[in-house]
Design a protein around this motif. Sequence first.
Motif, PDB file in Angstrom:
ATOM      1  N   MET A   1      24.235   4.649  62.263  1.00 23.44           N
ATOM      2  CA  MET A   1      23.294   5.721  62.035  1.00 23.44           C
ATOM      3  C   MET A   1      23.922   7.001  62.597  1.00 23.44           C
ATOM      4  O   MET A   1      24.431   7.013  63.713  1.00 23.44           O
ATOM      5  CB  MET A   1      21.977   5.351  62.739  1.00 23.44           C
ATOM      6  CG  MET A   1      20.943   6.410  62.822  1.00 23.44           C
ATOM      7  SD  MET A   1      19.311   5.864  63.430  1.00 23.44           S
ATOM      8  CE  MET A   1      19.695   5.156  65.006  1.00 23.44           C
ATOM      9  N   SER A  15      22.608   1.262  65.091  1.00 23.15           N
ATOM     10  CA  SER A  15      21.302   1.111  64.436  1.00 23.15           C
ATOM     11  C   SER A  15      20.320   0.328  65.300  1.00 23.15           C
ATOM     12  O   SER A  15      19.109   0.488  65.169  1.00 23.15           O
ATOM     13  CB  SER A  15      21.475   0.422  63.080  1.00 23.15           C
ATOM     14  OG  SER A  15      22.220   1.244  62.225  1.00 23.15           O
ATOM     15  N   SER A  16      20.846  -0.491  66.184  1.00 25.20           N
ATOM     16  CA  SER A  16      19.985  -1.287  67.066  1.00 25.20           C
ATOM     17  C   SER A  16      19.158  -0.402  68.007  1.00 25.20           C
ATOM     18  O   SER A  16      18.171  -0.848  68.581  1.00 25.20           O
ATOM     19  CB  SER A  16      20.828  -2.265  67.887  1.00 25.20           C
ATOM     20  OG  SER A  16      21.776  -1.564  68.678  1.00 25.20           O
ATOM     21  N   PHE A  18      17.559   2.262  66.977  1.00 29.38           N
ATOM     22  CA  PHE A  18      16.553   2.963  66.178  1.00 29.38           C
ATOM     23  C   PHE A  18      15.143   2.801  66.741  1.00 29.38           C
ATOM     24  O   PHE A  18      14.415   3.784  66.890  1.00 29.38           O
ATOM     25  CB  PHE A  18      16.578   2.495  64.719  1.00 29.38           C
ATOM     26  CG  PHE A  18      15.520   3.151  63.878  1.00 29.38           C
ATOM     27  CD1 PHE A  18      15.741   4.396  63.311  1.00 29.38           C
ATOM     28  CD2 PHE A  18      14.291   2.535  63.671  1.00 29.38           C
ATOM     29  CE1 PHE A  18      14.757   5.015  62.557  1.00 29.38           C
ATOM     30  CE2 PHE A  18      13.306   3.150  62.914  1.00 29.38           C
ATOM     31  CZ  PHE A  18      13.537   4.387  62.355  1.00 29.38           C
ATOM     32  N   ASP A  67      21.626  11.083  59.233  1.00 27.68           N
ATOM     33  CA  ASP A  67      20.425  10.315  58.918  1.00 27.68           C
ATOM     34  C   ASP A  67      19.200  10.954  59.564  1.00 27.68           C
ATOM     35  O   ASP A  67      18.093  10.888  59.028  1.00 27.68           O
ATOM     36  CB  ASP A  67      20.575   8.870  59.414  1.00 27.68           C
ATOM     37  CG  ASP A  67      21.717   8.150  58.729  1.00 27.68           C
ATOM     38  OD1 ASP A  67      21.706   8.080  57.487  1.00 27.68           O
ATOM     39  OD2 ASP A  67      22.627   7.668  59.430  1.00 27.68           O
TER      40      ASP A  67
END
Length: 92
Positions: A1, A15-16, A18, A67
């Motif tokens: 991300m 991404s973990s 997020f 993102d």
Amino acid sequence: MIIRIMGQGQYKVPSSLFDELNAIDNRIVDHVTKGDEKAYKQDLAALISKVKQNGKILAAEELVESDVIVPPEDLTFTEAKDVFTGTGIFED
């Protein structure tokens, strides 16, 4: 991300992370809605710090679409009312 912190560059963040960032974002929306400027400033600083601590800064010449765009830490409370609405800056 990929997350851009306005005025401070882009960071590649796992991404973990997020869900944790989204939780902070949701708290910021709640603070802005309730008019709690002090808590807003604390959580915005925490959000930016979390991105910087866990992300890898991308080189300025590396052009990658972000993102998420995080406003700068000096975003005024009045300006925050236009940014941190609804679901916030992190979309579920």
